[in-house]
Design an enzyme around this catalytic site. Structure first.
Site, PDB file in Angstrom:
ATOM      1  N   SER A   1       0.801  -1.219   0.000  1.00  0.00           N
ATOM      2  CA  SER A   1       0.000   0.000   0.000  1.00  0.00           C
ATOM      3  C   SER A   1       0.836   1.272   0.000  1.00  0.00           C
ATOM      4  O   SER A   1       1.641   1.490  -0.882  1.00  0.00           O
ATOM      5  CB  SER A   1      -0.961  -0.036   1.182  1.00  0.00           C
ATOM      6  OG  SER A   1      -1.861   1.020   1.087  1.00  0.00           O
ATOM      7  N   HIS A   2       0.667   2.075   1.064  1.00  0.00           N
ATOM      8  CA  HIS A   2       1.320   3.378   1.133  1.00  0.00           C
ATOM      9  C   HIS A   2       2.750   3.273   1.665  1.00  0.00           C
ATOM     10  O   HIS A   2       3.449   4.270   1.727  1.00  0.00           O
ATOM     11  CB  HIS A   2       0.518   4.284   2.062  1.00  0.00           C
ATOM     12  CG  HIS A   2       0.306   3.635   3.398  1.00  0.00           C
ATOM     13  ND1 HIS A   2      -0.517   2.547   3.539  1.00  0.00           N
ATOM     14  CD2 HIS A   2       0.842   3.872   4.596  1.00  0.00           C
ATOM     15  CE1 HIS A   2      -0.484   2.166   4.810  1.00  0.00           C
ATOM     16  NE2 HIS A   2       0.340   2.943   5.471  1.00  0.00           N
TER      17      HIS A   2
ATOM     18  N   ASP B   1      -1.075   1.474  -4.125  1.00  0.00           N
ATOM     19  CA  ASP B   1      -1.914   0.506  -4.848  1.00  0.00           C
ATOM     20  C   ASP B   1      -3.261   1.077  -5.276  1.00  0.00           C
ATOM     21  O   ASP B   1      -4.151   0.323  -5.673  1.00  0.00           O
ATOM     22  CB  ASP B   1      -2.094  -0.767  -4.013  1.00  0.00           C
ATOM     23  CG  ASP B   1      -2.786  -0.500  -2.685  1.00  0.00           C
ATOM     24  OD1 ASP B   1      -2.664   0.612  -2.157  1.00  0.00           O
ATOM     25  OD2 ASP B   1      -3.467  -1.416  -2.178  1.00  0.00           O
TER      26      ASP B   1
ATOM     27  N   ASP C   1      -5.822   2.511  -3.693  1.00  0.00           N
ATOM     28  CA  ASP C   1      -7.090   2.435  -2.968  1.00  0.00           C
ATOM     29  C   ASP C   1      -7.324   3.646  -2.065  1.00  0.00           C
ATOM     30  O   ASP C   1      -8.432   3.883  -1.627  1.00  0.00           O
ATOM     31  CB  ASP C   1      -7.251   1.115  -2.200  1.00  0.00           C
ATOM     32  CG  ASP C   1      -6.112   0.815  -1.251  1.00  0.00           C
ATOM     33  OD1 ASP C   1      -5.214   1.671  -1.112  1.00  0.00           O
ATOM     34  OD2 ASP C   1      -6.118  -0.281  -0.646  1.00  0.00           O
TER      35      ASP C   1
ATOM     36  N   LYS D   1     -11.492  -0.173  -0.804  1.00  0.00           N
ATOM     37  CA  LYS D   1     -11.575   1.259  -0.944  1.00  0.00           C
ATOM     38  C   LYS D   1     -11.007   1.625  -2.311  1.00  0.00           C
ATOM     39  O   LYS D   1     -10.258   0.842  -2.891  1.00  0.00           O
ATOM     40  CB  LYS D   1     -10.852   1.965   0.190  1.00  0.00           C
ATOM     41  CG  LYS D   1      -9.416   1.557   0.433  1.00  0.00           C
ATOM     42  CD  LYS D   1      -8.942   2.227   1.703  1.00  0.00           C
ATOM     43  CE  LYS D   1      -7.497   1.876   2.037  1.00  0.00           C
ATOM     44  NZ  LYS D   1      -7.369   0.559   2.673  1.00  0.00           N
TER      45      LYS D   1
HETATM   46  C1  G16 Z   1      -5.044  -0.537   5.513  1.00  0.00           C
HETATM   47  C2  G16 Z   1      -6.453  -0.981   5.778  1.00  0.00           C
HETATM   48  C3  G16 Z   1      -7.272   0.161   6.262  1.00  0.00           C
HETATM   49  C4  G16 Z   1      -6.632   0.798   7.461  1.00  0.00           C
HETATM   50  C5  G16 Z   1      -5.221   1.208   7.131  1.00  0.00           C
HETATM   51  C6  G16 Z   1      -4.457   1.691   8.357  1.00  0.00           C
HETATM   52  O1  G16 Z   1      -5.035   0.318   4.416  1.00  0.00           O
HETATM   53  O2  G16 Z   1      -7.042  -1.539   4.622  1.00  0.00           O
HETATM   54  O3  G16 Z   1      -8.540  -0.323   6.569  1.00  0.00           O
HETATM   55  O4  G16 Z   1      -7.373   1.898   7.878  1.00  0.00           O
HETATM   56  O5  G16 Z   1      -4.508   0.116   6.630  1.00  0.00           O
HETATM   57  O6  G16 Z   1      -4.363   0.655   9.242  1.00  0.00           O
HETATM   58  P1  G16 Z   1      -3.483   0.751  10.547  1.00  0.00           P
HETATM   59  O7  G16 Z   1      -4.037   1.934  11.287  1.00  0.00           O
HETATM   60  O8  G16 Z   1      -3.697  -0.536  11.259  1.00  0.00           O
HETATM   61  O9  G16 Z   1      -2.061   0.998  10.129  1.00  0.00           O
HETATM   62  P2  G16 Z   1      -4.001   0.093   3.247  1.00  0.00           P
HETATM   63  O10 G16 Z   1      -4.288   1.218   2.291  1.00  0.00           O
HETATM   64  O11 G16 Z   1      -2.656   0.181   3.897  1.00  0.00           O
HETATM   65  O12 G16 Z   1      -4.292  -1.267   2.711  1.00  0.00           O
END
Ligand code: G16
Length: 540
Positions: free
Chosen positions: A110-111, A276, A278, A373
């Site tokens: 992801s990020h 990615d 989302d 998302k």
């Molecule tokens: C993921 C989850 C999200 C969540 C985010 C942050 O996003 O799909 O639902 O809000 O991580 O999670 P945390 O606070 O546990 O770090 P992504 O975009 O990283 O897949």
């Protein structure tokens, strides 16, 4: 070919799949053990169809080649792969649903930054197109602890650049244009002619794809199909290390976009997306839209877009997300749901037709069009609303606050803490929770305090210890939880919220408006005192 292996510790998926350092994923047997565990824990791959793609980060292509050979050796019938092994997460979700696939494997952290010294990740999505449920990820983890062999075909690499059908043994590998199906889906939801007319009339936009997977999608849809000026999409080419950037669309990491939107001659609308594709961030001329506010504004205006003209069935948000969307749901007379952090928790509500829109403070917004998302979807819904209302982002946001009141909101992250220090902070506040209701703090009375537990209204499954929350009588809140997506130490997230009903006091600076809650949080949890940190590393 069956290869003997041994369990590798720590293959436990977090909030969103398994995320580790790239070198960990590249180490002997690591990826293969995990992929075999996915197949084993989900009834085997025999005869099944999967979707496969990733965000283009370092090791994306190599991992895809390995997974294809493993799917073939495990008897899969077909794998649909994005050209170059690229697929945004929402596009993968759509392809799973559209093709009736048995699941999908998405390669992304992801990020989190990419590169040999950064992060890599693997997510498994089920046949509904959404992230695997906790029950499934638990089963995968359990299997990873007892695995003794994996299967892999002893074959050449596939040419992932060539659109069309290829084979590994009997398994079909169907390589597709990663953008086409997704772009068609967007055209079915939004009024493209109206948005096109807005761009033709001189509307200016900047979209920062952050050198990640959304680039090709945004180019095709915004510049190609909607006629936005060439150059509207910047950092449009997905790079293995995201050009050294941190592909996280928030004011800290998308600072180039922020500077432009707050500078002279700013475009009318700015947006950014993550690794990615989302997540999304939305900015107007000189005004930032927090993700929680964005969800609320989209919920209040979604009926202006063709795909949502019939109205919404309900709105869901993760617990730490501000309560702004709840006020819209109440006004619309539709359901409002509060789930734990993690998109997987929205799946049942979407499948059961209880919620149409979902959102999270972590820059995630989406709807029932897929089960993830969807960054570009949120941007297009905003564009559709702007085209209909013919007002600026700032005007729309301020009108929203005047009508519903404003939920001042911010998240303070303390990153890379030693795990035991982060646990000490959590345990300290957890121990105080029972004594808090009825006591006064920050000039308000605490009405409730708990460790959030969720009972899924659709299947009755429960998830405990999902974040500590302290709620005040006036709707203000302090929430504290540990991130489930980091790869280094522990990240403590402090979420702060203060409600202002208006009509006065709607235009304060956010951190100033939240100052009483920031002080109250330190008094309650002593984050600075326990961690020794001067302040948060990232404020969003
Ligand atoms: C993921 C989850 C999200 C969540 C985010 C942050 O996003 O799909 O639902 O809000 O991580 O999670 P945390 O606070 O546990 O770090 P992504 O975009 O990283 O897949």
């Amino acid at each position: 070919m069956r290869v003997t292996t041994r369990p590798i510790e720590g293959q436990k998926p977090g909030t969103s799949g398994l995320r580790k350092k790239t070198k960990v994923f590249m180490s002997k047997g690591y990826l293969k053990n995990f992929i075999q565990s996915i197949f084993d824990a989900t009834g085997g791959a025999e005869g099944k169809t999967y979707v496969l793609g990733g965000d283009g980060r370092y090791f994306n292509v190599e991992a895809a080649q390995t997974i294809l050979k493993m799917a073939a050796a495990n008897g899969a019938k077909r794998v649909i792969v994005g050209q170059g092994a690229l697929l945004s997460t929402p596009a993968a979700s759509h392809l799973i649903r559209r093709n009736g696939a048995d699941g999908g494997i998405i390669l992304s952290a992801s990020h989190n930054p990419g590169g040999p010294d950064a992060d890599f990740g693997v997510k498994f999505n089920g046949p509904n197109g959404g992230p695997a449920s906790e029950a499934v990820t638990e089963a995968i983890f359990a299997r990873s602890g007892e695995i003794d062999a994996y299967c892999i075909a002893d074959e050449r690499d596939i040419d992932l650049s060539k659109i069309g059908m290829q084979h590994i043994g009997c398994m079909e590998v169907f390589i597709i244009d990663p953008v086409a199906d997704y772009a068609r889906l967007m055209e079915s939801l939004f009024d493209f002619p109206k948005i096109r007319a807005m761009f033709a009339g001189g509307f200016r936009m900047r979209f920062d794809a952050m050198c990640a997977v959304t680039g090709p999608y945004a180019k095709e849809i915004l510049e190609g199909r909607l006629g936005a000026a060439p150059g509207t999409v910047v950092h449009a080419e997905p790079l293995p290390d995201f050009g050294g950037m941190h592909p996280d669309p928030n004011p800290t990491w998308a600072h180039e976009l922020m500077d432009e939107m707050f500078g002279a001659d700013a475009p009318d609308f700015g947006a950014a997306s993550d690794g990615d594709g989302d997540r999304n961030m939305v900015v107007g001329q000189g005004i930032y839209v927090s993700p929680s506010d964005s969800l609320a504004v989209l919920a209040a205006n979604a009926h202006l877009a063709p795909g949502y003209r019939a109205g919404l069935k309900g709105v869901a948000r993760s617990m730490p997300t501000s309560c702004a969307a709840d006020r819209v749901a109440e006004a619309l007379g539709i359901g409002a749901y509060e789930t734990p952090t993690g998109w997987k928790f929205f799946g049942n509500l979407l499948d059961a037709g209880r919620a149409t829109l979902c959102g999270e403070e972590s820059f995630g917004t989406g709807s029932d069009h897929v089960r993830e998302k969807d960054g570009l979807w949120a941007v297009l819904l905003w564009l559709n609303i702007l085209a209909e209302r013919k007002e600026s982002v700032g005007e729309i946001l301020k009108a929203h606050w005047r009508k519903f009141g404003r939920n001042y909101y911010s998240r303070h992250d303390y990153e890379a803490l030693p795990v035991e220090v982060a646990n000490e902070v959590m345990d300290g506040l957890r121990a105080r929770l029972p004594g808090l209701p009825g006591t006064d703090l920050a000039g308000r009375t605490i009405s409730s305090a708990d460790d959030f537990a969720y009972a899924d209204p659709v299947d009755g499954s429960t998830s405990e210890r999902q974040g500590l929350r302290v709620v005040f009588g006036d709707g203000s809140r302090i929430v504290l939880r540990l991130s489930g997506t980091g790869t280094e130490g522990a990240t403590l997230r402090l979420y702060l919220e203060r409600y202002a009903a208006g009509p006065d006091g709607l235009d304060q600076e956010v951190q100033a408006a939240l100052a009483p809650m920031i002080r109250a949080a330190e008094e309650l949890a002593g984050i600075r005192a326990v961690t020794g940190r001067e302040g948060p590393d990232v404020v969003t």
